[in-house]
Motif scaffolding. Structure first.
Motif, mmCIF file in Angstrom:
data_model
loop_
_atom_site.group_PDB
_atom_site.id
_atom_site.type_symbol
_atom_site.label_atom_id
_atom_site.label_comp_id
_atom_site.label_asym_id
_atom_site.label_seq_id
_atom_site.Cartn_x
_atom_site.Cartn_y
_atom_site.Cartn_z
ATOM 1 N N VAL A 1 0.734 -1.688 -0.036
ATOM 2 C CA VAL A 1 0.030 0.107 -0.647
ATOM 3 C C VAL A 1 1.094 1.201 0.066
ATOM 4 O O VAL A 1 0.459 2.129 -0.457
ATOM 5 C CB VAL A 1 -0.645 0.063 1.062
ATOM 6 N N LEU A 2 2.258 1.131 0.736
ATOM 7 C CA LEU A 2 3.086 2.116 0.864
ATOM 8 C C LEU A 2 3.616 1.940 0.026
ATOM 9 O O LEU A 2 4.870 3.857 -0.345
ATOM 10 C CB LEU A 2 3.595 2.465 2.173
ATOM 11 N N ARG A 3 4.107 1.709 -1.365
ATOM 12 C CA ARG A 3 4.917 0.893 -2.449
ATOM 13 C C ARG A 3 6.576 1.202 -1.562
ATOM 14 O O ARG A 3 7.044 1.772 -2.870
ATOM 15 C CB ARG A 3 4.508 2.769 -3.720
ATOM 16 N N ARG A 4 6.198 0.811 -0.998
ATOM 17 C CA ARG A 4 8.230 0.325 -0.770
ATOM 18 C C ARG A 4 8.066 -0.980 -0.553
ATOM 19 O O ARG A 4 9.894 -1.622 0.120
ATOM 20 C CB ARG A 4 7.493 0.633 0.887
ATOM 21 N N LEU A 5 7.361 -1.416 -1.486
ATOM 22 C CA LEU A 5 8.097 -3.085 -1.746
ATOM 23 C C LEU A 5 8.803 -2.877 -3.138
ATOM 24 O O LEU A 5 8.765 -2.026 -3.453
ATOM 25 C CB LEU A 5 7.295 -3.854 -2.350
ATOM 26 N N GLN A 6 9.679 -3.994 -2.832
ATOM 27 C CA GLN A 6 10.739 -3.030 -4.082
ATOM 28 C C GLN A 6 11.917 -4.681 -4.556
ATOM 29 O O GLN A 6 11.202 -5.907 -3.448
ATOM 30 C CB GLN A 6 12.389 -2.757 -3.126
ATOM 31 N N LYS A 7 12.288 -5.257 -5.922
ATOM 32 C CA LYS A 7 12.547 -6.383 -5.802
ATOM 33 C C LYS A 7 14.298 -6.204 -5.430
ATOM 34 O O LYS A 7 14.593 -5.812 -5.770
ATOM 35 C CB LYS A 7 12.816 -5.599 -7.310
ATOM 36 N N LEU A 8 14.483 -7.501 -5.282
ATOM 37 C CA LEU A 8 14.780 -8.181 -4.896
ATOM 38 C C LEU A 8 15.879 -8.964 -5.594
ATOM 39 O O LEU A 8 15.576 -9.520 -5.877
ATOM 40 C CB LEU A 8 15.052 -8.306 -3.006
ATOM 41 N N SER A 9 17.924 -9.140 -5.302
ATOM 42 C CA SER A 9 18.560 -9.818 -6.381
ATOM 43 C C SER A 9 18.316 -11.525 -5.774
ATOM 44 O O SER A 9 17.777 -11.295 -4.221
ATOM 45 C CB SER A 9 19.787 -10.146 -6.076
ATOM 46 N N LEU A 10 18.689 -12.477 -6.151
ATOM 47 C CA LEU A 10 18.635 -13.835 -5.611
ATOM 48 C C LEU A 10 19.704 -13.654 -4.689
ATOM 49 O O LEU A 10 18.980 -14.480 -3.537
ATOM 50 C CB LEU A 10 18.701 -14.664 -6.692
ATOM 51 N N LYS A 11 20.536 -13.353 -5.176
ATOM 52 C CA LYS A 11 21.441 -13.582 -3.192
ATOM 53 C C LYS A 11 20.856 -12.561 -2.295
ATOM 54 O O LYS A 11 20.599 -13.996 -0.846
ATOM 55 C CB LYS A 11 23.341 -12.782 -3.902
ATOM 56 N N GLN A 12 20.236 -11.756 -2.396
ATOM 57 C CA GLN A 12 19.635 -11.218 -1.231
ATOM 58 C C GLN A 12 18.695 -11.692 -0.729
ATOM 59 O O GLN A 12 18.494 -11.955 0.151
ATOM 60 C CB GLN A 12 18.958 -9.739 -2.086
ATOM 61 N N HIS A 13 17.741 -12.636 -2.068
ATOM 62 C CA HIS A 13 16.895 -13.550 -0.811
ATOM 63 C C HIS A 13 16.794 -14.914 -0.063
ATOM 64 O O HIS A 13 16.482 -15.354 0.637
ATOM 65 C CB HIS A 13 15.826 -13.911 -2.412
ATOM 66 N N SER A 14 18.440 -15.047 -0.596
ATOM 67 C CA SER A 14 18.952 -16.337 -0.231
ATOM 68 C C SER A 14 19.296 -15.457 1.122
ATOM 69 O O SER A 14 18.924 -16.408 2.294
ATOM 70 C CB SER A 14 19.982 -16.490 -0.970
ATOM 71 N N TRP A 15 19.821 -14.768 2.188
ATOM 72 C CA TRP A 15 19.672 -13.962 2.780
ATOM 73 C C TRP A 15 18.469 -14.180 4.007
ATOM 74 O O TRP A 15 18.574 -14.393 4.893
ATOM 75 C CB TRP A 15 20.450 -12.885 3.621
ATOM 76 N N LEU A 16 17.532 -13.496 3.497
ATOM 77 C CA LEU A 16 16.281 -13.614 3.768
ATOM 78 C C LEU A 16 16.226 -14.892 4.242
ATOM 79 O O LEU A 16 14.986 -15.362 5.125
ATOM 80 C CB LEU A 16 15.399 -12.770 3.498
ATOM 81 N N VAL A 17 15.594 -16.399 3.268
ATOM 82 C CA VAL A 17 15.510 -17.611 4.158
ATOM 83 C C VAL A 17 15.876 -17.841 4.882
ATOM 84 O O VAL A 17 15.995 -18.310 5.948
ATOM 85 C CB VAL A 17 15.834 -18.017 2.280
ATOM 86 N N LEU A 18 17.705 -17.592 5.056
ATOM 87 C CA LEU A 18 18.518 -17.827 6.138
ATOM 88 C C LEU A 18 17.896 -17.121 7.005
ATOM 89 O O LEU A 18 18.369 -18.160 8.397
ATOM 90 C CB LEU A 18 20.246 -17.362 5.861
#
Length: 290
Positions: free
Chosen positions: A51-68
């Motif tokens: 809603v606040l339009r603060r979502l952003q596209k993340l790289s695969l490497k960034q997502h890997s840290w978030l999975v961890l």
């Protein structure tokens, strides 16, 4: 908001979650209760960011840290600690979990070469001693099994590793709210898979108490408290942030005094004073008189 306010908010909210967790798991299995908590937290956070339009596209490497991060902070650590709680008193669990501050210091040095402040060790010693005195009666019961102590220690250590992952997430230049949202998404997915493996019944609880407790645990207890806690980690370091786990049992017992008639003995008062003294030792400014 100053970092001291984030620290205080973390202690206050997580102190209140003890009561909410007890109310939640009285109405549903532990594993599914934790799943609903982080599913709700991730959905709410993603919706607000969208809603606040603060979502952003993340790289695969960034997502890997978030999975961890989801694996260490929003899933496995809770499963281990809740397993420990099934066969040990909340007091002993609080004492073990208060070791987070020490684990953070050791893990920070081992993995990130972050040297902890010399004052950390006496502060943690005071804090753990204080928590032990707070729950002295529970400790005397001695009902914990070797397995439950192992689960509690493993959950605490795993949560500590998540604290370090949050530092890596910051270095990966992922905005904190976005990182928490996706970390909780991955945590909820991990919990969902675990529930399927365990054959947990997927019944939706119908009691108002369960959903009230879940909303509190998801929004203040997860979205707000984890945001504040990770802010403290990223500002002051994981070692100092970990001391919050020493203080929130004091809040929990204060609530128990009101709701459950907990009686403050001389031992409990002495324990609270030691824990607060440890906080003072840890955060007093250089040159400040004691």
């Amino acid at each position: 908001m100053p970092v001291s306010a984030h620290y205080a908010l973390t202690v206050l909210i997580w102190g209140l979650t003890w009561t909410a967790i007890r109310l939640q798991v009285e109405s549903a299995p532990v594993d599914i209760s934790v799943f609903y908590r982080f599913l709700m937290a991730s959905v709410v956070t993603l919706a607000v960011l969208a809603v606040l339009r603060r979502l952003q596209k993340l790289s695969l490497k960034q997502h890997s840290w978030l999975v961890l991060q989801g694996l260490t902070m929003y899933s496995v650590n809770f499963l281990l600690i809740y397993r420990a709680a099934e066969s040990m008193t909340s007091g002993l669990l609080a004492v073990v979990f208060s070791l987070v501050a020490l684990f953070n210091a050791v893990n920070g040095w081992l993995w990130l070469r972050l040297k902890p402040a010399a004052r950390l060790y006496p502060a943690v010693a005071l804090g753990i001693s204080g928590v032990a005195l707070l729950f002295w009666h529970d400790l005397q019961l001695g009902n914990a099994t070797g397995a439950s102590i192992l689960f509690a220690a493993a959950g605490t250590f795993w949560f500590s590793m998540g604290n370090l992952v949050s530092i890596k997430v910051r270095l990966a230049e992922i905005p904190l709210l976005v990182a928490n949202a996706w970390g909780m998404v991955y945590g909820a997915l991990i919990l969902g898979v675990w529930c399927l493996i365990q054959g947990v019944e997927w019944a939706v609880p119908t009691t108002a108490t369960f959903w009230a407790a879940t909303v509190f645990l998801a929004v203040p207890g997860s979205i707000i408290a984890f945001y504040s806690y990770i802010t403290v980690i990223q500002t002051l370091g994981a070692d100092k942030a970990g001391y919050a786990t020493v203080l929130f049992p004091i809040v929990a017992l204060s609530v128990s005094t009101w709701l459950e008639g907990f009686e403050w003995t001389i031992t409990a008062v002495a324990g609270a004073m030691l824990a607060i003294l440890g906080n003072y030792v840890l955060f007093r400014r250089p040159g400040q008189k004691t």
